[in-house]
Enzyme design. Structure first.
Site, PDB file in Angstrom:
ATOM      1  N   ARG A  87       0.827  -1.215   0.000  1.00 62.19           N
ATOM      2  CA  ARG A  87       0.000   0.000   0.000  1.00 62.19           C
ATOM      3  C   ARG A  87       0.864   1.268   0.000  1.00 62.19           C
ATOM      4  NH1 ARG A  87      -2.715  -3.320   3.926  1.00 62.19           N
ATOM      5  NH2 ARG A  87      -4.767  -3.987   3.193  1.00 62.19           N
ATOM      6  N   ASN A  94      -0.416   8.746  -5.287  1.00 62.49           N
ATOM      7  CA  ASN A  94      -1.697   9.378  -4.940  1.00 62.49           C
ATOM      8  C   ASN A  94      -1.578  10.682  -4.146  1.00 62.49           C
ATOM      9  OD1 ASN A  94      -3.280   7.490  -6.272  1.00 62.49           O
ATOM     10  ND2 ASN A  94      -3.365   6.117  -4.494  1.00 62.49           N
ATOM     11  N   ARG A 150     -12.542  -7.375   9.222  1.00 62.85           N
ATOM     12  CA  ARG A 150     -11.998  -8.643   8.714  1.00 62.85           C
ATOM     13  C   ARG A 150     -11.688  -9.595   9.860  1.00 62.85           C
ATOM     14  NH1 ARG A 150      -8.373  -5.535   4.157  1.00 62.85           N
ATOM     15  NH2 ARG A 150      -9.880  -5.810   2.448  1.00 62.85           N
ATOM     16  N   HIS A 174      -2.689   0.915   8.596  1.00 64.09           N
ATOM     17  CA  HIS A 174      -3.416  -0.023   7.729  1.00 64.09           C
ATOM     18  C   HIS A 174      -2.400  -0.633   6.767  1.00 64.09           C
ATOM     19  CE1 HIS A 174      -6.594  -1.838   5.482  1.00 64.09           C
ATOM     20  NE2 HIS A 174      -6.466  -1.052   4.436  1.00 64.09           N
TER      21      HIS A 174
END
Lengths: 308, 312
Positions: A87, A94, A150, A174
């Site tokens: 990630r 981004n 999850r 995360h």
């Protein structure tokens, strides 16, 4: 009716629109720069309304200015992971987009609560908070809520109990260094360690850590979007109804666990003013050290970008 | 799927309402009072076009209509009135339960029976004996109600969404409740990290007398919304085989060190009723409180055998 705006008409954005529509309490606008894409998707959702019985306004737009006055803004634009990618690698890709969006969103929807769903959520949550000038309570990253969801699903599967009675807490970044807290996970209030031996608990934690990677691997051309979208819809609902539900969201830390200038997920009360109260459960020195190391990496990435 | 509710008083009717709104099973209400169940069922059906439930609802005085039920909820019985002798209540309600049990055994032999009639732990035993059902098929509702009250009081105190509060209680209903505050949490964070001991004790105390608080406000009658909702939650867990963990009154065969009594313990409820009893380690104080709760139940069983002239 209050408006929820979602920026980015990809899988996460469109499904968040769908789940929020099903809640039936706010209008939903999906915005994407690609002409027609978001209008097409929202039209499709709207045409299911007679069967699914929602009656709120659902629309699409290719103009950011249509988010004006929104109560809740979801940022789900930008590049997603491909198999094998971490990630954090998306930060360079981004960050520029988020830097551009933040002041625009702040101008158009100055009272909005913002949910960051673009990866990497923690770095971009911190960046958005800084670039928008919003108080930290009104910028939350969709991180720990997804990891917790999850883990809840995995605990319920392992114990063969209803998912609804399982509570799970995953905090921190995360990413691979997320911090799962089994002693703060429970089944109808009964702490997980009383119900499951340590080796099984650890196996579930490991599975949670790599759950997002597994979806990317299997789906090949997409990353997870149903669970993230469902998480976004719960946040939107809790804000709109001022429910003060407890969710782990990424927030800019202001000294919690000795951390500043980075966003990490912590449990927080989510209401009309956003993350209205950040909770700080008691942690071991090892757990605090993991959070501090995660924060250091996030700060470094932001500093690196600012220089570049 | 089919659910039958015996007793169309406030608790029974409110349970029917909550079950109907879940749209998961057809419902039969039975009450010996002519027209009572029938009128309430009709009233529910008149609201169906507005509320959108698609299930059938029947009200009747005829036990024959419970035929083939998957779940039977036992709420019939008299309420204790001021000045009433405890033995009279026991004797009357045990008699009502025994005759209902024979009907249930004959007409709904595969049903899971959820007992609400008081004194709960004793009436559950009557139901078990008189139906001859498997132990896991007969369970009592009390802990779900006590824990939902505690959850609400905590949520109100902290200003959080009540769904995020988890609470576990053991033992008998109300005064006899044994709260496990160590296993009570808000969004997973143990309660003692959020409230001090005095605040927690005050909330526990209010929960113990939660039923009495409502009675004193209502003047006539007792609570029925939260009890009805508690029943519906248990019914749903069975119908949908949800395997939810509830505090409920279950028949013990050595669990927690007790034998041959009904007592409030954590159980996993699913299609077969009590799928499993969960044994938790208890602190010394909790153990003592549970012992005294169990003593009360034993005393009740003793009274029952005296009243009914049968061995305990």
């Amino acid at each position: 009716m209050a408006q929820v705006s979602i920026i980015g008409g990809g899988n996460v954005g469109a499904n968040a629109g769908f789940f929020i529509a099903e809640k039936g309490v706010t209008d939903v606008l999906l915005v994407d720069i690609k002409p027609g894409l978001s209008r097409g998707k929202m039209l499709d959702i709207m045409e299911a309304a007679p069967i699914r019985r929602y009656r709120n306004f659902l629309g699409g737009s290719d103009s950011l200015s249509d988010i004006k006055g929104s109560e809740f803004v979801v940022v789900a634009a930008g590049a997603i992971r491909s198999p094998g990618m971490r990630r954090e690698e998306l930060f360079a890709v981004n960050a520029g987009l988020i830097r551009g969006l933040a002041p625009e969103i702040a101008r158009l929807a100055p009272d909005a609560v913002v949910a960051m769903a673009t990866e990497p959520v923690d770095g971009l949550t911190a960046l958005f908070a800084r670039e928008s000038g919003f108080p930290r309570s009104r910028v939350m990253g969709v991180g720990g809520i997804l990891d917790s969801t999850r883990l809840r699903a995995l605990i319920a599967r392992e114990l063969a109990v209803s998912m609804e009675i399982v509570s799970a807490m995953v905090i921190g970044r995360h990413s691979d260094d997320m911090v799962c807290l089994p002693r703060y996970c429970s089944v109808a209030g009964v702490p997980l360690p009383l119900l499951l031996p340590p080796d099984r608990v650890n196996a579930l934690i490991e599975e949670t850590r790599t759950a997002g990677d597994l979806v990317v691997e299997l789906a090949k051309r997409s990353s997870a979007y149903y669970a993230p979208s469902a998480a976004i819809a719960e946040l939107a609902d809790s804000v709109h109804m001022n429910l003060n539900r407890v969710f782990c969201v990424s927030v800019l830390l202001e000294g919690e666990y000795g951390i500043r200038d980075a966003a990490l997920s912590l449990p927080a009360l989510i209401g009309s003013r956003g993350a209205q109260r950040v909770l700080t459960p008691e942690l071991t020195p090892q757990e605090v050290a993991v959070l501090q190391e995660s924060a250091r990496k996030i700060s470094a990435a932001i500093k690196g970008m600012v220089k570049a | 799927m089919k659910v039958s509710v015996i007793g169309a008083g406030n608790v029974g009717a409110k349970a029917v309402y909550y079950i109907a709104e879940k749209n998961i099973a057809d419902i039969v209400m039975v009450d010996v009072v002519d027209g009572l169940a029938g009128s309430k069922a009709l009233d529910f059906l008149h609201a169906a076009p507005l509320r959108g439930y698609e299930v059938r609802i029947r009200g009747t005085t005829d036990f024959g209509e419970i035929e083939g039920s998957d779940v039977v909820v036992m709420t019939a019985g008299i309420a204790r009135k001021p000045g009433m002798d405890r033995m009279d209540l026991l004797k009357t309600n045990a008699g009502i339960a025994a005759s209902a049990a024979r009907e249930i055994a004959a007409r709904a032999p595969n049903a899971v029976v959820i007992v609400v009639t008081n004194p709960l732990d004793v009436i559950a035993m009557v139901m078990l004996r008189e139906t001859g059902f498997a132990l896991r098929k007969v369970v009592g509702m009390a802990g779900v109600l006590d824990s939902t009250r505690l959850r609400w009081f905590i949520a109100e105190k902290l200003g959080v969404w009540p769904g995020d509060v988890q609470a576990m209680v053991l033992g008998g209903h109300g005064d006899e409740m044994v709260p496990l505050t160590r296993y009570t949490s808000v969004g997973g964070i143990p309660l003692d990290q959020l409230l001090d001991a005095a605040d927690i004790e005050a909330l526990v105390k209010r929960t113990r007398t939660g039923g009495a608080e409502i009675v004193s406000l209502l003047k006539t009658g007792s609570a029925f919304y939260a009890p009805g909702a508690s029943v519906a939650k248990m019914v749903e867990a069975v119908i949908k085989d949800e395997r939810r963990l509830f505090p409920a009154s279950a028949y013990l065969r050595g669990e927690y060190g007790y034998r041959d009594i009904y007592l409030g313990v954590p159980v996993i409820m699913g299609r077969n009723g009590v799928e499993r009893i969960v044994e938790l380690p208890l602190a010394e104080e909790e153990r003592k409180a549970l012992d005294s709760s169990a003593e009360e139940v034993k005393k009740g069983l003793q009274e029952l055998s005296t009243a009914m002239g049968v061995p305990a």
